[in-house]
Design a protein around this motif. Sequence first.
Motif, mmCIF file in Angstrom:
data_model
loop_
_atom_site.group_PDB
_atom_site.id
_atom_site.type_symbol
_atom_site.label_atom_id
_atom_site.label_comp_id
_atom_site.label_asym_id
_atom_site.label_seq_id
_atom_site.Cartn_x
_atom_site.Cartn_y
_atom_site.Cartn_z
ATOM 1 N N ALA A 12 16.278 45.782 -3.610
ATOM 2 C CA ALA A 12 14.958 45.642 -2.880
ATOM 3 C C ALA A 12 14.964 44.701 -1.728
ATOM 4 C CB ALA A 12 14.117 45.349 -3.977
ATOM 5 N N LEU A 13 15.634 43.724 -1.842
ATOM 6 C CA LEU A 13 15.496 42.736 -0.827
ATOM 7 C C LEU A 13 16.256 43.217 0.418
ATOM 8 C CD1 LEU A 13 15.983 39.411 -2.497
ATOM 9 C CD2 LEU A 13 13.988 40.140 -1.321
ATOM 10 N N TRP A 14 17.304 43.833 0.258
ATOM 11 C CA TRP A 14 18.242 44.553 1.302
ATOM 12 C C TRP A 14 17.576 45.654 2.037
ATOM 13 C CZ3 TRP A 14 22.108 42.769 4.049
ATOM 14 C CH2 TRP A 14 22.716 41.895 3.426
ATOM 15 N N LEU B 294 16.367 45.744 5.720
ATOM 16 C CA LEU B 294 16.628 46.916 6.524
ATOM 17 C C LEU B 294 15.582 47.279 7.115
ATOM 18 C CD1 LEU B 294 18.896 49.185 7.507
ATOM 19 C CD2 LEU B 294 17.993 50.419 5.589
ATOM 20 N N ALA B 295 14.305 47.448 6.414
ATOM 21 C CA ALA B 295 13.033 47.684 7.141
ATOM 22 C C ALA B 295 12.596 46.964 8.203
ATOM 23 C CB ALA B 295 11.865 47.951 6.077
ATOM 24 N N VAL B 296 12.652 45.721 7.962
ATOM 25 C CA VAL B 296 12.207 44.643 9.169
ATOM 26 C C VAL B 296 13.192 44.870 10.345
ATOM 27 C CG1 VAL B 296 12.471 42.117 9.413
ATOM 28 C CG2 VAL B 296 11.271 42.939 7.354
ATOM 29 N N VAL B 297 14.580 44.937 10.260
ATOM 30 C CA VAL B 297 15.468 45.186 11.196
ATOM 31 C C VAL B 297 15.039 46.487 11.954
ATOM 32 C CG1 VAL B 297 17.780 45.649 11.877
ATOM 33 C CG2 VAL B 297 17.346 43.637 10.390
ATOM 34 N N TYR C 195 12.925 49.040 16.868
ATOM 35 C CA TYR C 195 11.981 49.942 17.398
ATOM 36 C C TYR C 195 11.234 49.387 18.588
ATOM 37 C CZ TYR C 195 7.942 53.126 17.981
ATOM 38 O OH TYR C 195 7.030 54.119 18.498
ATOM 39 N N SER C 196 10.584 48.032 18.022
ATOM 40 C CA SER C 196 9.839 47.467 18.833
ATOM 41 C C SER C 196 10.516 46.886 20.083
ATOM 42 C CB SER C 196 8.994 46.304 18.136
ATOM 43 O OG SER C 196 8.354 45.354 19.049
ATOM 44 N N LEU C 197 11.877 46.460 20.010
ATOM 45 C CA LEU C 197 12.515 46.056 21.043
ATOM 46 C C LEU C 197 12.726 47.105 22.141
ATOM 47 C CD1 LEU C 197 14.098 43.748 22.476
ATOM 48 C CD2 LEU C 197 16.193 44.316 21.214
ATOM 49 N N THR C 198 13.220 48.361 21.543
ATOM 50 C CA THR C 198 13.547 49.552 22.327
ATOM 51 C C THR C 198 12.130 49.900 22.898
ATOM 52 O OG1 THR C 198 15.018 50.125 20.700
ATOM 53 C CG2 THR C 198 14.211 51.891 22.181
ATOM 54 N N LYS C 199 11.072 49.851 22.403
ATOM 55 C CA LYS C 199 9.652 50.212 23.192
ATOM 56 C C LYS C 199 9.457 49.206 24.211
ATOM 57 C CE LYS C 199 5.064 51.536 21.857
ATOM 58 N NZ LYS C 199 4.120 51.332 20.698
#
Length: 74
Positions: free
Chosen positions: A23-25, A29-32, A37-41
């Motif tokens: 669950a922590l992984w 993964l979701a945070v990364v 996505y935010s960085l690409t945008k």
Amino acid sequence: MGPYFSQYIYAETPGYVAYLSIALWLVLLAVVATSMYSLTKSLNSLLWEMREINATALELMNETSDVEKILEQV
């Protein structure tokens, strides 16, 4: 196993640590993925702005050369 959980949790639910780790992984993964996505945008937005600035600078450079030609004729 670590100082964070008591031995009773490990004894009562042997698969608990594995599920917690998975669950922590998944959360990591979701945070990364969200960050990427935010960085690409953000980078696409920055690239668009740079293209607009470059086009404006090219237009001003062409107008400057036209003004210089007119001044040479005068």
